[in-house]
Motif scaffolding. Structure first.
Motif, PDB file in Angstrom:
ATOM      1  N   ILE A 182      16.715  67.700  17.935  1.00  0.00           N
ATOM      2  CA  ILE A 182      15.143  67.957  18.639  1.00  0.00           C
ATOM      3  C   ILE A 182      14.217  69.090  17.895  1.00  0.00           C
ATOM      4  N   THR A 183      13.184  68.371  17.740  1.00  0.00           N
ATOM      5  CA  THR A 183      12.099  68.901  17.053  1.00  0.00           C
ATOM      6  C   THR A 183      11.355  69.907  18.487  1.00  0.00           C
ATOM      7  N   THR A 184      11.414  71.227  18.371  1.00  0.00           N
ATOM      8  CA  THR A 184      10.172  72.242  19.427  1.00  0.00           C
ATOM      9  C   THR A 184       9.043  72.799  18.361  1.00  0.00           C
ATOM     10  N   ILE A 185       8.281  72.645  19.187  1.00  0.00           N
ATOM     11  CA  ILE A 185       7.122  73.543  18.509  1.00  0.00           C
ATOM     12  C   ILE A 185       7.083  75.099  19.377  1.00  0.00           C
ATOM     13  N   GLU A 186       6.769  75.740  18.454  1.00  0.00           N
ATOM     14  CA  GLU A 186       6.366  76.977  19.383  1.00  0.00           C
ATOM     15  C   GLU A 186       5.065  77.766  18.874  1.00  0.00           C
ATOM     16  N   SER A 187       4.531  78.440  19.601  1.00  0.00           N
ATOM     17  CA  SER A 187       3.475  79.582  19.227  1.00  0.00           C
ATOM     18  C   SER A 187       3.541  80.688  18.971  1.00  0.00           C
ATOM     19  N   VAL A 188       2.943  81.476  17.953  1.00  0.00           N
ATOM     20  CA  VAL A 188       3.479  82.537  18.087  1.00  0.00           C
ATOM     21  C   VAL A 188       1.854  83.872  18.081  1.00  0.00           C
ATOM     22  N   PHE A 189       1.845  84.611  18.561  1.00  0.00           N
ATOM     23  CA  PHE A 189       0.219  85.201  18.466  1.00  0.00           C
ATOM     24  C   PHE A 189       0.587  86.771  17.713  1.00  0.00           C
ATOM     25  N   VAL A 190       0.184  87.184  16.242  1.00  0.00           N
ATOM     26  CA  VAL A 190      -0.003  88.557  15.713  1.00  0.00           C
ATOM     27  C   VAL A 190      -0.301  89.452  15.556  1.00  0.00           C
ATOM     28  N   GLU A 191      -0.567  90.122  15.996  1.00  0.00           N
ATOM     29  CA  GLU A 191      -1.918  91.400  16.690  1.00  0.00           C
ATOM     30  C   GLU A 191      -0.881  92.148  15.155  1.00  0.00           C
ATOM     31  N   ASP A 192      -1.993  92.182  14.481  1.00  0.00           N
ATOM     32  CA  ASP A 192      -1.433  93.751  13.600  1.00  0.00           C
ATOM     33  C   ASP A 192      -0.328  93.802  13.087  1.00  0.00           C
ATOM     34  N   GLY A 252      -3.219  86.737  13.430  1.00  0.00           N
ATOM     35  CA  GLY A 252      -3.704  85.126  14.137  1.00  0.00           C
ATOM     36  C   GLY A 252      -2.600  85.023  14.859  1.00  0.00           C
ATOM     37  N   SER A 253      -2.933  83.173  15.231  1.00  0.00           N
ATOM     38  CA  SER A 253      -2.162  82.890  15.793  1.00  0.00           C
ATOM     39  C   SER A 253      -1.098  81.578  14.576  1.00  0.00           C
ATOM     40  N   LEU A 254      -0.221  81.073  14.879  1.00  0.00           N
ATOM     41  CA  LEU A 254       0.330  80.362  14.296  1.00  0.00           C
ATOM     42  C   LEU A 254       1.863  78.843  15.572  1.00  0.00           C
ATOM     43  N   GLN A 255       2.078  78.165  14.508  1.00  0.00           N
ATOM     44  CA  GLN A 255       2.749  77.425  15.456  1.00  0.00           C
ATOM     45  C   GLN A 255       4.240  77.107  14.381  1.00  0.00           C
ATOM     46  N   VAL A 256       4.948  77.718  15.294  1.00  0.00           N
ATOM     47  CA  VAL A 256       6.516  76.858  14.566  1.00  0.00           C
ATOM     48  C   VAL A 256       6.814  76.427  14.637  1.00  0.00           C
ATOM     49  N   ARG A 257       7.220  74.972  13.243  1.00  0.00           N
ATOM     50  CA  ARG A 257       8.223  73.816  14.042  1.00  0.00           C
ATOM     51  C   ARG A 257       9.105  73.723  13.496  1.00  0.00           C
ATOM     52  N   SER A 258      10.636  73.554  14.994  1.00  0.00           N
ATOM     53  CA  SER A 258      11.373  73.977  14.427  1.00  0.00           C
ATOM     54  C   SER A 258      12.573  72.187  14.218  1.00  0.00           C
TER      55      SER A 258
END
Length: 347
Positions: free
Chosen positions: A255-265, A336-342
């Protein structure tokens, strides 16, 4: 038409239309092909449901309401209605609807035909010449049975190897075919690319299997299983592997999932450490702003895909392995913002 004919027709139709070799779905489709004959008490369905069969036999002629578009609509509404509450039931609902519909539609080729447009009593038959239609138990039906067996075996063989799309991709051996396989099955299975080509750096030959991680440009970012190295396989100028031929196979379930992560300092490692899971390949894509980042610490391999591109003030990630990100960027403060593909393997 014989019961075995209905089983073969409906089971084969379910396999072909759903592009599956799953024996459960094929069995559901095949058995559903027997259900339209519930309007006859001597049929397999009639013997299983005698009270329903008795009602239909007393009130309606054979191959009328149960052999109609209305009946298929009722089956579809009931099965897909159940699937609304049980999403895992959707493939079974599809097999049930397909099997039932092909079960009665096959009787159009018999001498009596079916009341396809019930409640209209007009019978639909094919062909128009009665003498050319099938008679139950005739030599002609047994001949058709032999053809159906061959088709069923072919369908099972094709679908057990990834389906018609995969076989077509093997035939044309192009990135467009691989893209089609990836789009259709990439969210539920690992997709393995069979690549023939050359390495852009030293022009050495490439002929092997790679796991597709994600599309990129005209090609794909792929993972070499033995070395865990990433490459861009395409015909683009920035490719590490220049493709000459490429096909794809649907491999093991994943199963492939994509989740967004927002990093703020925030410390990068703290933001993404939760994605470090067992039996999971994790890749990070995105842009980060940093201060005075030391780019000299990053790994440099001109023969591998450049999944981290950094300057003292910014970092660009594309399909960067989580463990590498944690090792070289884990202690950095960033925004910044990241997308994590698992990609989670189920086997």
């Amino acid at each position: 038409m014989l019961g075995i004919s209905h089983l073969l027709i409906s089971g084969t139709a379910a396999s072909l239309l759903l592009q599956t070799a799953d024996p459960v779905l094929i069995a559901v489709g095949a058995i559903a092909g027997l259900l339209p004959d519930v309007d006859v008490s001597t049929s397999p369905a009639g013997k299983v449901f005698p009270w329903i069969s008795g009602y239909f036999q007393e009130t309606m002629p054979h191959r009328s309401m149960t052999h109609s578009i209305v009946a298929s609509a009722v089956v579809a509404i009931a099965s897909y209605g159940t699937a609304v509450f049980i999403p895992q039931f959707i493939p079974i609902a599809s097999a049930l609807t397909i099997g039932y519909t092909f079960g009665w539609f096959a009787d159009c080729f018999t001498r009596g035909g079916v009341e396809m447009f019930w409640p209209s009593s007009v019978r639909c038959v094919c062909p128009g010449n009665r003498n050319l239609r099938l008679k139950t138990g005739s030599n002609a039906e047994y001949f058709v049975l032999c053809i159906l067996v061959a088709i069923a075996l072919s369908a099972f063989s094709i679908n057990s190897k990834g389906g018609i799309l995969t076989q077509f991709n093997r035939l044309i051996a192009s990135t467009s075919g691989v893209q089609g396989v990836y789009n259709s099955s990439g969210s539920t299975h690992k997709i393995v690319a069979n690549i023939k080509g050359v390495r852009a750096g030293d022009r050495s030959k490439v002929d092997g299997q790679f796991q597709i991680i994600q599309p990129n440009g005209t090609g794909f970012i792929v993972l070499e299983p033995n070395t865990n190295k990433l490459y861009k396989a395409a015909t683009d100028p920035d490719s590490q592997i220049v493709i000459e031929q490429i096909t794809a196979d649907v491999s093991t379930p994943a199963i492939t999932t994509i989740e967004s992560v927002f990093v703020e300092d925030q410390v990068v490692g703290e933001a993404i450490s939760k994605f470090n899971r067992t039996n999971t390949n994790v890749f990070v894509t995105g842009d980060l702003s940093v201060e005075d980042f030391d780019t000299s610490v990053l790994p440099r391999d001109p023969y591998q895909f450049k999944f981290i591109d950094a300057s003292p003030s910014s970092i660009k990630l594309e399909a960067a392995p989580l463990k590498v990100v944690m090792k070289f960027l884990g202690d950095e403060f960033a925004s910044g913002s990241l997308q994590v593909r698992s990609i989670v393997s189920s086997q």
